[in-house]
Enzyme design. Structure first.
Site, PDB file in Angstrom:
ATOM      1  N   HIS A  60       0.930  -1.303   0.067  1.00  0.00           N
ATOM      2  CA  HIS A  60       0.009   0.026  -0.074  1.00  0.00           C
ATOM      3  C   HIS A  60       1.010   1.213  -0.114  1.00  0.00           C
ATOM      4  O   HIS A  60       1.394   1.630   1.041  1.00  0.00           O
ATOM      5  CB  HIS A  60      -0.947  -0.148   1.221  1.00  0.00           C
ATOM      6  CG  HIS A  60      -1.959   0.988   1.242  1.00  0.00           C
ATOM      7  ND1 HIS A  60      -3.261   0.888   1.767  1.00  0.00           N
ATOM      8  CD2 HIS A  60      -2.090   2.477   0.914  1.00  0.00           C
ATOM      9  CE1 HIS A  60      -4.009   1.911   1.372  1.00  0.00           C
ATOM     10  NE2 HIS A  60      -3.157   2.783   0.884  1.00  0.00           N
ATOM     11  N   HIS A  62       1.463   5.211  -2.236  1.00  0.00           N
ATOM     12  CA  HIS A  62       1.075   6.344  -3.159  1.00  0.00           C
ATOM     13  C   HIS A  62       2.122   6.740  -3.903  1.00  0.00           C
ATOM     14  O   HIS A  62       2.988   7.507  -3.235  1.00  0.00           O
ATOM     15  CB  HIS A  62       0.141   7.332  -2.574  1.00  0.00           C
ATOM     16  CG  HIS A  62      -1.224   6.727  -1.837  1.00  0.00           C
ATOM     17  ND1 HIS A  62      -2.328   6.543  -2.546  1.00  0.00           N
ATOM     18  CD2 HIS A  62      -1.446   6.021  -0.837  1.00  0.00           C
ATOM     19  CE1 HIS A  62      -3.224   6.243  -1.596  1.00  0.00           C
ATOM     20  NE2 HIS A  62      -2.758   5.714  -0.770  1.00  0.00           N
ATOM     21  N   LEU A  63       2.326   6.519  -5.265  1.00  0.00           N
ATOM     22  CA  LEU A  63       3.475   7.121  -6.018  1.00  0.00           C
ATOM     23  C   LEU A  63       3.117   8.503  -6.784  1.00  0.00           C
ATOM     24  O   LEU A  63       4.039   8.988  -7.139  1.00  0.00           O
ATOM     25  CB  LEU A  63       4.116   6.139  -6.978  1.00  0.00           C
ATOM     26  CG  LEU A  63       4.758   4.683  -6.115  1.00  0.00           C
ATOM     27  CD1 LEU A  63       5.245   3.777  -7.158  1.00  0.00           C
ATOM     28  CD2 LEU A  63       5.858   4.919  -5.198  1.00  0.00           C
ATOM     29  N   ASP A 152      -8.811   2.941  -3.453  1.00  0.00           N
ATOM     30  CA  ASP A 152      -8.349   3.353  -2.051  1.00  0.00           C
ATOM     31  C   ASP A 152      -8.321   5.079  -2.320  1.00  0.00           C
ATOM     32  O   ASP A 152      -8.010   5.578  -3.499  1.00  0.00           O
ATOM     33  CB  ASP A 152      -6.860   2.936  -1.918  1.00  0.00           C
ATOM     34  CG  ASP A 152      -6.348   3.625  -0.719  1.00  0.00           C
ATOM     35  OD1 ASP A 152      -7.018   3.506   0.263  1.00  0.00           O
ATOM     36  OD2 ASP A 152      -5.163   4.081  -0.662  1.00  0.00           O
ATOM     37  N   HIS A 179     -10.445   0.089   0.819  1.00  0.00           N
ATOM     38  CA  HIS A 179     -10.770   1.405   1.601  1.00  0.00           C
ATOM     39  C   HIS A 179     -11.982   1.471   2.364  1.00  0.00           C
ATOM     40  O   HIS A 179     -12.888   1.818   1.737  1.00  0.00           O
ATOM     41  CB  HIS A 179     -10.246   2.546   0.765  1.00  0.00           C
ATOM     42  CG  HIS A 179     -10.430   3.983   1.524  1.00  0.00           C
ATOM     43  ND1 HIS A 179      -9.232   4.544   1.893  1.00  0.00           N
ATOM     44  CD2 HIS A 179     -11.458   4.669   1.876  1.00  0.00           C
ATOM     45  CE1 HIS A 179      -9.889   5.884   2.649  1.00  0.00           C
ATOM     46  NE2 HIS A 179     -11.059   5.731   2.382  1.00  0.00           N
ATOM     47  N   HIS A 232      -5.426  -0.722   5.624  1.00  0.00           N
ATOM     48  CA  HIS A 232      -4.998   0.188   6.933  1.00  0.00           C
ATOM     49  C   HIS A 232      -6.285   0.118   7.896  1.00  0.00           C
ATOM     50  O   HIS A 232      -7.092   0.963   8.437  1.00  0.00           O
ATOM     51  CB  HIS A 232      -4.874   1.807   6.479  1.00  0.00           C
ATOM     52  CG  HIS A 232      -5.738   2.254   5.476  1.00  0.00           C
ATOM     53  ND1 HIS A 232      -7.249   2.146   5.515  1.00  0.00           N
ATOM     54  CD2 HIS A 232      -5.555   3.077   4.332  1.00  0.00           C
ATOM     55  CE1 HIS A 232      -7.586   2.792   4.447  1.00  0.00           C
ATOM     56  NE2 HIS A 232      -6.768   3.214   3.688  1.00  0.00           N
ATOM     57  N   ASP A 308       1.093   2.691   3.783  1.00  0.00           N
ATOM     58  CA  ASP A 308       0.064   3.821   3.258  1.00  0.00           C
ATOM     59  C   ASP A 308       0.821   5.002   3.114  1.00  0.00           C
ATOM     60  O   ASP A 308       0.361   6.160   3.433  1.00  0.00           O
ATOM     61  CB  ASP A 308      -1.162   3.768   4.070  1.00  0.00           C
ATOM     62  CG  ASP A 308      -2.199   4.708   3.386  1.00  0.00           C
ATOM     63  OD1 ASP A 308      -2.173   4.999   2.197  1.00  0.00           O
ATOM     64  OD2 ASP A 308      -3.119   4.998   4.234  1.00  0.00           O
ATOM     65  N   HIS A 312       2.287  14.208   0.457  1.00  0.00           N
ATOM     66  CA  HIS A 312       1.928  15.454   0.087  1.00  0.00           C
ATOM     67  C   HIS A 312       2.957  16.585   0.089  1.00  0.00           C
ATOM     68  O   HIS A 312       4.037  16.533   0.630  1.00  0.00           O
ATOM     69  CB  HIS A 312       0.727  16.033   0.850  1.00  0.00           C
ATOM     70  CG  HIS A 312      -0.351  14.863   0.732  1.00  0.00           C
ATOM     71  ND1 HIS A 312      -1.250  14.812  -0.228  1.00  0.00           N
ATOM     72  CD2 HIS A 312      -0.828  13.952   1.753  1.00  0.00           C
ATOM     73  CE1 HIS A 312      -2.172  13.813   0.048  1.00  0.00           C
ATOM     74  NE2 HIS A 312      -1.935  13.321   1.117  1.00  0.00           N
ATOM     75  N   PHE A 326      -5.412  14.439   3.824  1.00  0.00           N
ATOM     76  CA  PHE A 326      -5.006  13.304   4.783  1.00  0.00           C
ATOM     77  C   PHE A 326      -3.602  12.786   4.129  1.00  0.00           C
ATOM     78  O   PHE A 326      -3.513  12.411   2.984  1.00  0.00           O
ATOM     79  CB  PHE A 326      -6.304  12.317   4.699  1.00  0.00           C
ATOM     80  CG  PHE A 326      -7.283  12.674   5.300  1.00  0.00           C
ATOM     81  CD1 PHE A 326      -7.546  12.531   6.533  1.00  0.00           C
ATOM     82  CD2 PHE A 326      -8.397  13.084   4.343  1.00  0.00           C
ATOM     83  CE1 PHE A 326      -8.914  12.729   7.288  1.00  0.00           C
ATOM     84  CE2 PHE A 326      -9.778  13.377   4.852  1.00  0.00           C
ATOM     85  CZ  PHE A 326      -9.585  13.448   6.273  1.00  0.00           C
TER      86      PHE A 326
HETATM   87  N1  NCD Z   1      -4.328   7.568   3.786  1.00  0.00           N
HETATM   88  C1  NCD Z   1      -4.172   8.875   3.683  1.00  0.00           C
HETATM   89  O1  NCD Z   1      -4.468   9.379   4.505  1.00  0.00           O
HETATM   90  N2  NCD Z   1      -4.129   9.489   2.306  1.00  0.00           N
HETATM   91  C2  NCD Z   1      -4.251   8.582   1.083  1.00  0.00           C
HETATM   92  C3  NCD Z   1      -5.658   7.979   0.695  1.00  0.00           C
HETATM   93  C4  NCD Z   1      -5.791   6.650   1.440  1.00  0.00           C
HETATM   94  O2  NCD Z   1      -5.095   5.874   1.631  1.00  0.00           O
HETATM   95  O3  NCD Z   1      -6.975   6.344   1.778  1.00  0.00           O
HETATM   96  C5  NCD Z   1      -3.779   9.583  -0.196  1.00  0.00           C
HETATM   97  O4  NCD Z   1      -3.907   9.300  -0.848  1.00  0.00           O
HETATM   98  O5  NCD Z   1      -3.313  10.633   0.124  1.00  0.00           O
HETATM   99 ZN    ZN Z   2      -3.732   4.612   0.751  1.00  0.00          ZN
HETATM  100 ZN    ZN Z   3      -7.232   4.089   2.134  1.00  0.00          ZN
END
Ligand code: NCD
Ligand code: ZN
Ligand code: ZN
Length: 428
Positions: A60, A62-63, A152, A179, A232, A308, A312, A326
């Protein structure tokens, strides 16, 4: 010419012992593991007594590519992963555009081929644009190499939509990765609903927003026979539901993040909701929830650790708690953090932790790796269990600096990472 690793100690996952072993890597696989390997003709790496572990697998991350390259790219995110000891990451499709077609799955593979520092397995979306309205072509996504399907970032609100997705996924033998979030219950929330959110006057997200969706999807998984993987997990009731599903013999698996194992909403309380680097979804919850996650990890209800990793920009995270996005960055220090907090303090054994980082994700998602064995894929990392080093965003390869763990001093950093026989990270 092979790559010969000398002077290392290999962790035996069955006994938990560290064994003096030399490892010869040829091409992308492990050719030999022995007390002594003939040196001639090989490139030798002296590991200085470092501990050899299977490369970690993070199901899990996010790239952010395509579309949000200011937050992260496949290049920077996988470099961060390699520094963190990871050799495989599965990336989420909530990019722009959303990864919801076979072309976009192939795009991730193509960019990784050119710029990646680890194996990247893309997820495809469940619904077009993650909008919850129209099912994607799950068969085409799987054929293009999607490792699973997920929306997700958002929950699939329609039960009928989720049922149809699971019916196709069950036939296609592809995991449905959820999710879990009921949007009505979570509406406008920015932190856990409870005494702290009330004190701070911030809108809350109840644990129920997660658990009711998990309950629904367990029932749908039972009916359809799909493999359900819960993202998560963060709430005590949710852990209880997954435990129940497993006892029932259902194909239900789950992951937990380092932050849900170590932190609670109290850090938001202490800072009066003044720091959006503490804002994540699902939110940091109560001590009882945290304990339930730990217990679930120890008793096998929770199969694996996933970061996860959600980078940002600093500008975005400077906004108010209510309006900032988030997410925490985390792939670069997840193992040292949990080694220090859980293994050194005696909560879990080293071998058990390594299973949660590598062996179990490989097994659950049927991936190569997860073990260091002769003939196996040469995906491994070497860690230094002695040297303490602070978590320092300035040193991150990741573009994301957004973590509540800044400054924490931890041990267990990787000194060398090898992905399919290629050195992807090495300390000077
Ligand atoms: N986990 C998070 O707080 N943010 C994730 C989205 C997600 O994993 O649901 C995101 O893409 O920024
Ligand atoms: Zn995520
Ligand atoms: Zn998520």
């Amino acid at each position: 010419m092979g790559l010969l690793l000398k002077n290392g100690r290999l962790l035996n996952l069955e006994t938990g012992e560290l064994e003096a072993r030399e490892i010869l890597i040829e091409g992308d696989h492990i050719a030999e593991i022995a007390e002594l390997v003939e040196e001639s003709g090989h490139e030798v790496h002296d590991l200085n007594g470092g501990v050899i572990l299977p490369g970690y697998i993070d199901m899990h991350v996010h790239l952010r590519q395509p579309g949000f390259e200011a937050k992260e790219t496949i290049e920077t995110g996988t470099k961060a992963a390699a520094r963190g000891g990871y050799t495989t990451v599965a990336c989420m499709p909530n990019t722009r555009p959303v990864i919801d077609t076979p072309e976009r799955i192939r795009y991730v593979y193509d960019v990784t081929e050119k710029e990646g520092s680890c194996t990247v397995l893309p997820y495809g979306a469940i619904t077009v644009g993650e909008l919850g309205e129209e099912l994607t072509d799950i068969i085409a996504l799987r054929e293009a190499g999607a490792v699973g399907i997920t929306d997700d970032g958002v929950g699939v609100q329609s039960s009928a939509m989720m049922r149809r997705a699971m019916e196709v996924a069950a036939c296609q033998d592809i995991p449905v990765v959820i999710h879990s979030e009921d949007e009505d219950l979570a509406k406008d929330g920015c932190m856990n609903e409870g005494v702290v959110s009330k004190r701070l006057g911030l809108p809350g997200i109840p644990g129920l927003a997660e658990s009711v969706m998990i309950a629904r999807d367990i029932m749908l998984a039972e009916e359809t026979g799909a493999h359900l993987h819960v993202c998560h997990i963060s709430d005590a009731g949710s852990v209880e539901l997954v435990r129940w599903a497993k006892q029932r013999g259902l194909k239900v698996t789950t992951e937990v993040t380092p932050h849900h194992l170590l932190l609670t909403e109290s850090i938001i309380d202490e800072t009066d909701g003044g720091d959006a680097n503490m804002k994540v979804n699902p939110p940091l919850r109560t001590e009882a929830d945290r304990q339930a996650c730990l217990q679930g990890l120890l008793d096998g209800t929770i199969d694996m650790i996933a970061t996860d990793h959600a980078p940002h920009t600093e500008e975005e995270k400077k906004r108010s708690f209510a309006t900032a996005p988030f997410g925490f960055t985390g792939i670069e220090f997840a193992f040292p953090l949990l080694y220090t907090e859980l293994v050194e303090k005696g909560t879990i054994g080293l071998a058990e932790l390594v299973k949660k980082f590598a062996t179990n994700p490989a097994q659950v998602f049927r991936l190569p790796g997860g073990k260091v064995e002769q003939g196996g894929i040469a995906d491994l990392t070497v860690v230094d269990l002695e040297t303490e080093q602070a978590i320092d965003p300035n040193a991150f390869f990741s573009k994301g600096k957004n973590t509540p763990f800044v400054g924490k001093r931890v041990k267990g950093w990787s000194t060398l990472t090898i992905n399919r026989g290629r050195v992807t990270y090495k300390t000077e």
